[in-house]
Scaffold this active site. Sequence first.
Site, PDB file in Angstrom:
ATOM      1  N   ASP A 137      33.860 -93.535 138.230  1.00  7.37           N
ATOM      2  CA  ASP A 137      32.991 -92.659 139.010  1.00  7.37           C
ATOM      3  C   ASP A 137      31.814 -93.485 139.513  1.00  7.37           C
ATOM      4  O   ASP A 137      31.042 -94.015 138.714  1.00  7.37           O
ATOM      5  CB  ASP A 137      32.500 -91.495 138.122  1.00  7.37           C
ATOM      6  CG  ASP A 137      31.896 -90.363 138.923  1.00  7.37           C
ATOM      7  OD1 ASP A 137      31.343 -90.629 140.015  1.00  7.37           O
ATOM      8  OD2 ASP A 137      31.976 -89.210 138.468  1.00  7.37           O
ATOM      9  N   ARG A 139      29.404 -92.378 141.502  1.00  9.80           N
ATOM     10  CA  ARG A 139      28.315 -91.542 142.003  1.00  9.80           C
ATOM     11  C   ARG A 139      27.019 -91.755 141.230  1.00  9.80           C
ATOM     12  O   ARG A 139      27.032 -92.002 140.037  1.00  9.80           O
ATOM     13  CB  ARG A 139      28.708 -90.061 141.929  1.00  9.80           C
ATOM     14  CG  ARG A 139      29.794 -89.698 142.898  1.00  9.80           C
ATOM     15  CD  ARG A 139      30.219 -88.276 142.728  1.00  9.80           C
ATOM     16  NE  ARG A 139      30.826 -88.033 141.424  1.00  9.80           N
ATOM     17  CZ  ARG A 139      31.294 -86.849 141.043  1.00  9.80           C
ATOM     18  NH1 ARG A 139      31.196 -85.817 141.843  1.00  9.80           N
ATOM     19  NH2 ARG A 139      31.849 -86.706 139.868  1.00  9.80           N
TER      20      ARG A 139
END
Length: 212
Positions: A137, A139
């Site tokens: 991930d 983000r």
Amino acid sequence: MNISDIERGVSVRTRVKVPIRPRAGTFDFEPEMVTFSGLCDNAEHLALVFGPPGAVPYVRVHSECLTGDVFGSSRCDCGEQLHEAIMQFGACGGILLYLRQEGRGIGLYNKLDAYRLQIVHGLDTFAANRALNFPDDSRDFRVAAQMLQALGVYEIALVTNNPDKVAQIARHGIEVNRSVCTGVFANEANRRYLHAKVVHHQHAINLSGDYR
Ligand SMILES: [Zn+2]
């Protein structure tokens, strides 16, 4: 991290009411669309503010998913989660932060490369990312905290199944009073994706036996 360090230089750029009609909806909402100056990654993230934010508004931090949000892809549950947030906030108020972090931060083309690896080689979503030399991930939810602070919001009820999202936003100076799970939108095409989110990243998604 100091809250004042985050706030410095981040401000609301424009607020404008835009009528929207949710898909399959029979009525319109008119959220305020809010843009920002000085966000830490300089991307064009957008806030939709439905009604006057109360003391502890409901907030959904939604990462852009072109395939799911716009085209209704059934490989993921993004479109349903976005629609659910719009319907809930349109009726009861809330703030939708729409972050331009396609493919959990790897971008549209890389996401589609990862889809192909999933289909051809049977990898799950996280293994496919790693095969492309991306982390599970990519983000960074610091921008979400910046947007809320620019809106004058410091305490929220966060609508999410993702414990990492709660932790990151709290770490960046927003008090997450409580988190509220989204609905479960499982289908035959996205069941492996949802299962991988539960197994690898402890997402709170109650999958029935049919979808494990
Ligand atoms: Zn998606």
